[in-house]
Design a protein around this motif. Sequence first.
Motif, PDB file in Angstrom:
ATOM      1  N   ARG A 108     -19.611  16.971 -16.398  1.00 47.09           N
ATOM      2  CA  ARG A 108     -19.820  15.726 -17.158  1.00 47.09           C
ATOM      3  C   ARG A 108     -18.919  14.588 -16.685  1.00 47.09           C
ATOM      4  O   ARG A 108     -19.331  13.438 -16.661  1.00 47.09           O
ATOM      5  CB  ARG A 108     -19.521  15.960 -18.633  1.00 47.09           C
ATOM      6  CG  ARG A 108     -20.531  16.813 -19.338  1.00 47.09           C
ATOM      7  CD  ARG A 108     -20.207  16.848 -20.835  1.00 47.09           C
ATOM      8  NE  ARG A 108     -20.867  17.932 -21.516  1.00 47.09           N
ATOM      9  CZ  ARG A 108     -22.116  17.903 -21.948  1.00 47.09           C
ATOM     10  NH1 ARG A 108     -22.861  16.843 -21.734  1.00 47.09           N
ATOM     11  NH2 ARG A 108     -22.644  18.937 -22.558  1.00 47.09           N
ATOM     12  N   TYR A 154     -24.395  22.882 -21.762  1.00 44.88           N
ATOM     13  CA  TYR A 154     -25.778  22.445 -21.908  1.00 44.88           C
ATOM     14  C   TYR A 154     -26.238  22.691 -23.331  1.00 44.88           C
ATOM     15  O   TYR A 154     -25.633  23.467 -24.069  1.00 44.88           O
ATOM     16  CB  TYR A 154     -26.720  23.140 -20.912  1.00 44.88           C
ATOM     17  CG  TYR A 154     -26.860  24.626 -21.133  1.00 44.88           C
ATOM     18  CD1 TYR A 154     -27.938  25.147 -21.852  1.00 44.88           C
ATOM     19  CD2 TYR A 154     -25.898  25.502 -20.654  1.00 44.88           C
ATOM     20  CE1 TYR A 154     -28.053  26.507 -22.067  1.00 44.88           C
ATOM     21  CE2 TYR A 154     -26.000  26.864 -20.869  1.00 44.88           C
ATOM     22  CZ  TYR A 154     -27.078  27.353 -21.572  1.00 44.88           C
ATOM     23  OH  TYR A 154     -27.191  28.693 -21.795  1.00 44.88           O
ATOM     24  N   GLU A 183     -16.250  11.327 -25.869  1.00 45.59           N
ATOM     25  CA  GLU A 183     -17.327  10.332 -25.822  1.00 45.59           C
ATOM     26  C   GLU A 183     -17.449   9.643 -27.160  1.00 45.59           C
ATOM     27  O   GLU A 183     -17.482  10.306 -28.203  1.00 45.59           O
ATOM     28  CB  GLU A 183     -18.659  11.061 -25.625  1.00 45.59           C
ATOM     29  CG  GLU A 183     -19.160  11.077 -24.223  1.00 45.59           C
ATOM     30  CD  GLU A 183     -20.513  11.756 -24.194  1.00 45.59           C
ATOM     31  OE1 GLU A 183     -20.632  12.673 -23.397  1.00 45.59           O
ATOM     32  OE2 GLU A 183     -21.418  11.387 -24.987  1.00 45.59           O
ATOM     33  N   VAL A 186     -22.647   7.719 -30.360  1.00 42.36           N
ATOM     34  CA  VAL A 186     -23.603   6.617 -30.235  1.00 42.36           C
ATOM     35  C   VAL A 186     -24.560   6.647 -31.429  1.00 42.36           C
ATOM     36  O   VAL A 186     -25.286   7.627 -31.601  1.00 42.36           O
ATOM     37  CB  VAL A 186     -24.410   6.748 -28.912  1.00 42.36           C
ATOM     38  CG1 VAL A 186     -25.399   5.609 -28.779  1.00 42.36           C
ATOM     39  CG2 VAL A 186     -23.471   6.793 -27.720  1.00 42.36           C
ATOM     40  N   HIS A 217     -28.862  20.138 -31.725  1.00 44.20           N
ATOM     41  CA  HIS A 217     -28.478  19.773 -30.348  1.00 44.20           C
ATOM     42  C   HIS A 217     -29.413  20.325 -29.289  1.00 44.20           C
ATOM     43  O   HIS A 217     -29.136  20.209 -28.092  1.00 44.20           O
ATOM     44  CB  HIS A 217     -27.045  20.235 -30.013  1.00 44.20           C
ATOM     45  CG  HIS A 217     -26.016  19.582 -30.866  1.00 44.20           C
ATOM     46  ND1 HIS A 217     -25.588  18.301 -30.661  1.00 44.20           N
ATOM     47  CD2 HIS A 217     -25.336  20.043 -31.941  1.00 44.20           C
ATOM     48  CE1 HIS A 217     -24.679  17.991 -31.578  1.00 44.20           C
ATOM     49  NE2 HIS A 217     -24.526  19.026 -32.368  1.00 44.20           N
ATOM     50  N   GLU A 256     -31.402  11.368 -19.287  1.00 42.93           N
ATOM     51  CA  GLU A 256     -31.507  11.317 -20.756  1.00 42.93           C
ATOM     52  C   GLU A 256     -30.748  10.096 -21.248  1.00 42.93           C
ATOM     53  O   GLU A 256     -29.610   9.860 -20.828  1.00 42.93           O
ATOM     54  CB  GLU A 256     -30.887  12.567 -21.373  1.00 42.93           C
ATOM     55  CG  GLU A 256     -31.665  13.836 -21.103  1.00 42.93           C
ATOM     56  CD  GLU A 256     -31.012  15.027 -21.799  1.00 42.93           C
ATOM     57  OE1 GLU A 256     -30.925  15.022 -23.034  1.00 42.93           O
ATOM     58  OE2 GLU A 256     -30.555  15.929 -21.086  1.00 42.93           O
ATOM     59  N   PHE A 258     -29.775   7.331 -24.703  1.00 39.32           N
ATOM     60  CA  PHE A 258     -29.780   6.934 -26.107  1.00 39.32           C
ATOM     61  C   PHE A 258     -30.292   5.491 -26.152  1.00 39.32           C
ATOM     62  O   PHE A 258     -29.876   4.676 -25.321  1.00 39.32           O
ATOM     63  CB  PHE A 258     -28.352   6.929 -26.680  1.00 39.32           C
ATOM     64  CG  PHE A 258     -27.682   8.274 -26.679  1.00 39.32           C
ATOM     65  CD1 PHE A 258     -28.236   9.353 -27.347  1.00 39.32           C
ATOM     66  CD2 PHE A 258     -26.459   8.462 -26.032  1.00 39.32           C
ATOM     67  CE1 PHE A 258     -27.603  10.595 -27.363  1.00 39.32           C
ATOM     68  CE2 PHE A 258     -25.815   9.696 -26.046  1.00 39.32           C
ATOM     69  CZ  PHE A 258     -26.398  10.767 -26.712  1.00 39.32           C
ATOM     70  N   ASN A 268     -27.036   9.341 -21.492  1.00 41.51           N
ATOM     71  CA  ASN A 268     -26.315  10.501 -22.027  1.00 41.51           C
ATOM     72  C   ASN A 268     -25.987  11.450 -20.886  1.00 41.51           C
ATOM     73  O   ASN A 268     -24.835  11.724 -20.613  1.00 41.51           O
ATOM     74  CB  ASN A 268     -27.133  11.189 -23.116  1.00 41.51           C
ATOM     75  CG  ASN A 268     -26.478  12.484 -23.596  1.00 41.51           C
ATOM     76  OD1 ASN A 268     -25.261  12.627 -23.528  1.00 41.51           O
ATOM     77  ND2 ASN A 268     -27.282  13.430 -24.044  1.00 41.51           N
ATOM     78  N   GLU A 269     -27.009  11.937 -20.197  1.00 40.50           N
ATOM     79  CA  GLU A 269     -26.705  12.822 -19.054  1.00 40.50           C
ATOM     80  C   GLU A 269     -27.860  12.925 -18.077  1.00 40.50           C
ATOM     81  O   GLU A 269     -28.969  12.491 -18.349  1.00 40.50           O
ATOM     82  CB  GLU A 269     -26.263  14.205 -19.534  1.00 40.50           C
ATOM     83  CG  GLU A 269     -27.289  14.971 -20.331  1.00 40.50           C
ATOM     84  CD  GLU A 269     -26.764  16.357 -20.729  1.00 40.50           C
ATOM     85  OE1 GLU A 269     -25.629  16.707 -20.381  1.00 40.50           O
ATOM     86  OE2 GLU A 269     -27.525  17.092 -21.372  1.00 40.50           O
TER      87      GLU A 269
END
Length: 383
Positions: A108, A154, A183, A186, A217, A256, A258, A268-269
């Motif tokens: 990340r 993940y 983080e 958001v 999640h 991905e 937001f 996001n990722e």
Amino acid sequence: MSHQPILPGATIGVLGSGQLGRMFAVAARRMGYRVHTLSPAQDSPTGHLADREVTAAYDDLDAVADFARRVDVITFEFENVLSATTDCAARHAPVRPAGGILQICQHRLREKTWLEAQGFPVTPFRRIASFEDLQQAAAALGLPAVLKTAGFGYDGKGQVKLTASDQLDAAWQEMAGAEAVFEAFVPFEREVSVTAARGLDGAFSHWGVVENEHHNHVLDVSTPDAPVSEAVRRQAIEVTRGILDGLDVVGVLCVEFFVGPGDRLLINELAPRPHNSGHFSFDASVTSQFEQQVRAVCGLPLGSTALMRPASMVNLLGDLWQDGEPDWVAALAEPEIKLHLYGKAEARPGRKMGHLVAFGADRDDARNRALNARKALTQQPKT
Ligand code: AMP
């Protein structure tokens, strides 16, 4: 490296052996390719459909070298393959996307640092290597926030939500000294993703902006053609294209996002492979994300990604098995439901076992039909 296309009849090696490799193998075999898979698992979802299943640890470099020598090109379906594995494989066959991309995306912190350095809009973050770092990050970015392990996470695994400063201590303990990412939380209005492909010649294609709904999640429902403004749609696709170009991806990559208030888009990722949110494409698009991965890594022209009909996908997690085998007949009584099961022997709670795709008159109708079909799986009391 040769830019000659790798033609049907050739052998594609897949590192990893889960459902993504399984659907890749379906697409590859349909086009006349042979598929070999390597992972530590046996009797795996990909192995069921592959011509050859090699069971070996990713750090068994003799096995990796032997695997790579017997194939014409290598791709992956699992993000946490070690860089030693892809480096070793690359000495014998082209690895697409390249191992360096995997290395960025599997961590990340490396991923966010790369995205930020390239000027892409990423969730505000800080690197956390000590409790003091965590205190400083909370003071600088504020709470609520999410603390995530930097590597090998993940589906919300290795994540702690922080809402008050007296939780920092326990959260840091939970990371057990591992490097982490802090983080900002958001307050998003929606989660969306763009899955895209890039060919050996730099050609770009995408499946549009997909709306994703999560539960605990984990991705639950994905519906293409997300109801976002034209500005968000364009920006999401432009950012995705910039990332695939910037990383020089040959293959498929999903971004991905937001979508926040005021149309603010934050990444996001990334996942440098086909993605759960693109599974609808298998049934609903002219070319699926899996076929496109075959085309891209083999240096063939990319196919059309046009959506043939409004569709929606719902995941089937192991929880559905808790009172016995789900009622497949009831779900399939609706003639326009497509059932995908990954051939996993053990249905554990939270484990992705399969998915359903439904079509409809529009996206809401498709989503309702998909949810109803899933409900039908467990509606009848078992006698
Ligand atoms: P991840 O494994 O990082 O994709 O996180 C899984 C899910 O947790 C995301 O899809 C979001 O629903 C939620 N989540 C993760 N990070 C954040 C964040 N910074 N702010 C709000 N929600 C988040």
